[in-house]
Design an enzyme around this catalytic site. Sequence first.
Site, PDB file in Angstrom:
ATOM      1  N   GLN A 237       0.832  -1.211   0.000  1.00  0.00           N
ATOM      2  CA  GLN A 237       0.000   0.000   0.000  1.00  0.00           C
ATOM      3  C   GLN A 237       0.866   1.261   0.000  1.00  0.00           C
ATOM      4  O   GLN A 237       0.398   2.337  -0.321  1.00  0.00           O
ATOM      5  CB  GLN A 237      -0.915   0.015   1.240  1.00  0.00           C
ATOM      6  CG  GLN A 237      -2.016  -1.031   1.179  1.00  0.00           C
ATOM      7  CD  GLN A 237      -2.963  -1.001   2.362  1.00  0.00           C
ATOM      8  OE1 GLN A 237      -3.167  -2.018   2.999  1.00  0.00           O
ATOM      9  NE2 GLN A 237      -3.554   0.140   2.661  1.00  0.00           N
ATOM     10  N   ARG A 384      -9.360  -0.449   7.366  1.00  0.00           N
ATOM     11  CA  ARG A 384     -10.259   0.512   6.715  1.00  0.00           C
ATOM     12  C   ARG A 384     -10.672   1.631   7.673  1.00  0.00           C
ATOM     13  O   ARG A 384     -11.847   1.925   7.880  1.00  0.00           O
ATOM     14  CB  ARG A 384     -11.498  -0.182   6.183  1.00  0.00           C
ATOM     15  CG  ARG A 384     -12.126   0.623   5.061  1.00  0.00           C
ATOM     16  CD  ARG A 384     -13.303  -0.063   4.484  1.00  0.00           C
ATOM     17  NE  ARG A 384     -13.798   0.672   3.332  1.00  0.00           N
ATOM     18  CZ  ARG A 384     -14.167   0.091   2.213  1.00  0.00           C
ATOM     19  NH1 ARG A 384     -14.085  -1.195   2.069  1.00  0.00           N
ATOM     20  NH2 ARG A 384     -14.634   0.804   1.223  1.00  0.00           N
ATOM     21  N   CYS A 385      -9.668   2.214   8.298  1.00  0.00           N
ATOM     22  CA  CYS A 385      -9.951   3.380   9.127  1.00  0.00           C
ATOM     23  C   CYS A 385      -8.663   4.161   9.281  1.00  0.00           C
ATOM     24  O   CYS A 385      -7.603   3.698   8.910  1.00  0.00           O
ATOM     25  CB  CYS A 385     -10.487   2.989  10.495  1.00  0.00           C
ATOM     26  SG  CYS A 385      -9.249   2.519  11.692  1.00  0.00           S
ATOM     27  N   GLU A 760     -12.939   5.185   4.335  1.00  0.00           N
ATOM     28  CA  GLU A 760     -12.971   4.522   5.638  1.00  0.00           C
ATOM     29  C   GLU A 760     -14.278   4.779   6.378  1.00  0.00           C
ATOM     30  O   GLU A 760     -14.635   4.029   7.297  1.00  0.00           O
ATOM     31  CB  GLU A 760     -11.818   5.017   6.520  1.00  0.00           C
ATOM     32  CG  GLU A 760     -10.547   5.391   5.782  1.00  0.00           C
ATOM     33  CD  GLU A 760      -9.772   4.185   5.310  1.00  0.00           C
ATOM     34  OE1 GLU A 760     -10.005   3.109   5.874  1.00  0.00           O
ATOM     35  OE2 GLU A 760      -8.943   4.311   4.398  1.00  0.00           O
TER      36      GLU A 760
HETATM   37  O1  CDP Z   1      -7.011   6.699   0.574  1.00  0.00           O
HETATM   38  P1  CDP Z   1      -8.136   5.979  -0.105  1.00  0.00           P
HETATM   39  O2  CDP Z   1      -8.057   5.990  -1.588  1.00  0.00           O
HETATM   40  O3  CDP Z   1      -8.380   4.618   0.462  1.00  0.00           O
HETATM   41  O4  CDP Z   1      -9.496   6.742   0.332  1.00  0.00           O
HETATM   42  P2  CDP Z   1     -10.211   8.055  -0.203  1.00  0.00           P
HETATM   43  O5  CDP Z   1      -9.268   9.183  -0.305  1.00  0.00           O
HETATM   44  O6  CDP Z   1     -11.386   8.237   0.690  1.00  0.00           O
HETATM   45  O7  CDP Z   1     -10.698   7.708  -1.673  1.00  0.00           O
HETATM   46  C1  CDP Z   1     -11.419   6.547  -2.021  1.00  0.00           C
HETATM   47  C2  CDP Z   1     -12.033   6.740  -3.393  1.00  0.00           C
HETATM   48  O8  CDP Z   1     -13.170   7.616  -3.290  1.00  0.00           O
HETATM   49  C3  CDP Z   1     -11.083   7.381  -4.393  1.00  0.00           C
HETATM   50  O9  CDP Z   1     -11.267   6.870  -5.693  1.00  0.00           O
HETATM   51  C4  CDP Z   1     -11.490   8.833  -4.336  1.00  0.00           C
HETATM   52  O10 CDP Z   1     -11.158   9.563  -5.458  1.00  0.00           O
HETATM   53  C5  CDP Z   1     -13.013   8.743  -4.127  1.00  0.00           C
HETATM   54  N1  CDP Z   1     -13.495   9.956  -3.446  1.00  0.00           N
HETATM   55  C6  CDP Z   1     -14.343  10.842  -4.089  1.00  0.00           C
HETATM   56  O11 CDP Z   1     -14.770  10.567  -5.210  1.00  0.00           O
HETATM   57  N2  CDP Z   1     -14.702  12.019  -3.468  1.00  0.00           N
HETATM   58  C7  CDP Z   1     -14.279  12.303  -2.217  1.00  0.00           C
HETATM   59  N3  CDP Z   1     -14.611  13.442  -1.616  1.00  0.00           N
HETATM   60  C8  CDP Z   1     -13.452  11.391  -1.538  1.00  0.00           C
HETATM   61  C9  CDP Z   1     -13.055  10.233  -2.185  1.00  0.00           C
END
Ligand code: CDP
Length: 806
Positions: A237, A384-385, A760
């Site tokens: 990761q 997942r947090c 998360e």
């Molecule tokens: O770090 P991780 O990718 O696990 O988590 P994240 O930043 O929450 O993003 C997860 C997915 O959700 C990604 O594809 C982000 O682009 C999308 N996302 C989104 O579309 N809009 C947001 N405000 C937050 C995340």
Amino acid sequence: MNDMTLTKEQREARLEGMGCKRKRVEDVRFTQGKGQYVDDIKMPGMLFGDFVRSPYAHARVKKIDASRALALPGVIAVLTAEDLKGVNLAWMPTLAGDVQMVLADGKVLYQNQEVAFVVAEDRYIADDALQLIDVEYEELPVLVDPFRSMDPDAPVLREDLAGKTTGAHGPRKHHNHIFTWDVGDKDLTDKAFREADVTIKELISYHRTHPSPLETCQCVAAMDKVKGELTLYGTFQAPHVIRTVASLLSTIPEHKIHVIAPDIGGGFGNKVGAYPGYICAIVASIVTGRPVKWVEDRMENLSTTSFARDYHMTTEIAARKDGTVTGLRVHVLADHGGFDACADPSKWPAGFFNIVTGSYDFPVAHLSVDGVYTNKAPGGVAYRCSFRVTEAAYCIERAMDILAQKLGMDPADLRMKNFIRRDQFPYQSALGWEYDSGDYHLAMQKAMDTLNYRALREEQKQKQEAFKRGETREIMGIGISFFTEIVGAGPSKNCDILGVAMFDSAEIRVHPTGSVISRMGTKSQGQGHETTWAQIIATEIGIPAENIMVEEGNTDTAPYGLGTYGSRSTPVAGAAIALAARKIRAKAQMIAAHMLEVSEYDLEWDVDGFQVKGNPQARKSMTEIAWAAYHAPPPGMEPGLEAVSYYDPPNMTYPFGAYFCVMDIDVDTGVARTRRFYALDDCGTRINPMIIEGQVHGGLTEAFAIAMGQEIRYDEAGNVMGASFMDFFLPTAVETPHWETDFTVTPSPHHPIGAKGVGESPNVGGVPAFSNAVNDAFAFLGSTHIQMPHDSWRLWKVAKELGATA
Ligand code: CDP
């Protein structure tokens, strides 16, 4: 091209930028079986490694005899701790400031601990050879109960720490004690409790569980002895961090290590750390001069490669008669297993658990955490947090319900009364965080209105009366969870991993034809970064997302970043992407001004190009500008159109949500049926609503699993009781409830596009919603708190203890 025959809306739609429900581009290869995972990698002369593991949870290793295994045709080598000592790798540092055995050095501290590493021509021979290695053990007394770990007569687990009265996080008060972490104002909090009208106190445990991604941890290490270069493919990761750690441990210069994380089949925190398998595969490749593959099986993954939670939280709230909270006091006993291999930013021994004041305006709070060793697997990963935020959310959301019960107040009303108000943001919490933005009352009201909450409470009352009259054997629970997360680790002022600040990065190159390649320091494990990162760039520089390629995971090409976990990608890398794109747009503006023979200040941005203010016909599209950047840049300007950004966030982001679970439980069988589950999330600006919905569905399914059955349990001898999918609950479509999703939008004021993380949130908010539903169902029968997981067997026992069933 400069296609002004299209309307502004049509041009915007063509970009598939932010806010668009763009289909996931990576799914084209995933759904056709064309993903490239570590186990797909095959190299000439590749060998296979496998571990001899301890059957005992605590034992001295008296002797290892590998002679019978070495005699088996196809076995190339057997590594033990003695061999690793030769290269100073018998132990490795953990992210939490502890050290961990790579292979058993004199003793083992948990069942299935790695004892020896067999290297063979194929996986089957390696597996056969495991049976031929004779290990002589002397069993030692086993410690599984964290509440007994600091008893005066508790067995000494970490003999290597004998006499050490301080650890990485301060003084140690017992041979099995790791650290005490104290936050908040103890005196003021004690005073609040002395003066309170009402107090509650409850031991709220969050059991040990495991992220269990479908693809287990694995790697292929290939040492090129001629070039002195190591290539390491793996399920990482955080590939850059793995390269830095590999360089520090092996002393191979960082530029001669190539770490590549190909497609990854789920991570959920399981693939952040460095595991003995990686080290042994690297050493084996250095020793043999051949590539070595290591792939864990399911049981190895569940029983040894990290765990999550295992927090035992004694929680107290002080309040006034009208329900206003006046103080919070929490003591956590944290079970870290045999080594403290918790994956937290260096300075935070209990992660961001000090978000435990949640969504409520606690004037004072005090938190203390004691970390202890037991004979269990190490880990403590953020499943997942964001670093212990799930535990914190569960703690406060359960405690608020317990307080509501004691006060005879509706739990929704109690929450509404104590929420941090919209006008209080940015809000300074009693335990030290500055919440960036939120509108909790709006979100809660929307959820209550959508569900017709008061009618549900009325229905519940009727059902309780019917149950008491013996007309039904079903009880009904309404579980509420209003969580605030803290994601986006993080600002370098308080977040680092092994000394490397937790920034993230993006590099964007616009080619002459207006197509783009972009690379980031993050690494998707299923979150859809290839889709969403392109959407941010599309909106920022007006090039359609389909013309933008996103690459992650190769340390040779991607800029240095700290990887993907804890929903940090959008808050940190997402910001770096927007800022890199803005650098490109700024250069593009100068090029357009030259092309249109006007001052750059006379230009304005319009969807996919620059136009002269007041004369929109005079415009240059980004495609034209890109060509000019390589063909005829303004005099004195460097050709090309590319930019890099490293982003150190000024603050975390604080997504939040209102989750409601309506559940019916049959008291005679303990079977719980989720009738409705409503999840309202606020993650600020939404990049891709479809991906967000997918993230929420996935996280809720994990929350359901954790709350309703998933557990890594140990018996008194330290045997792992949940090390296969026969025993470890992984829900399929059959068990999984239907999810209803909703949202509000409160942008983050400090993030360039206003986005907060979301991946998360459903796990963080979902678990308390399920658990509160179960507790709410049983409350009228006289129970206050029921420990998770709430599987049917346990719920049936609860019903029996409460006299609800025979
Ligand atoms: O770090 P991780 O990718 O696990 O988590 P994240 O930043 O929450 O993003 C997860 C997915 O959700 C990604 O594809 C982000 O682009 C999308 N996302 C989104 O579309 N809009 C947001 N405000 C937050 C995340």
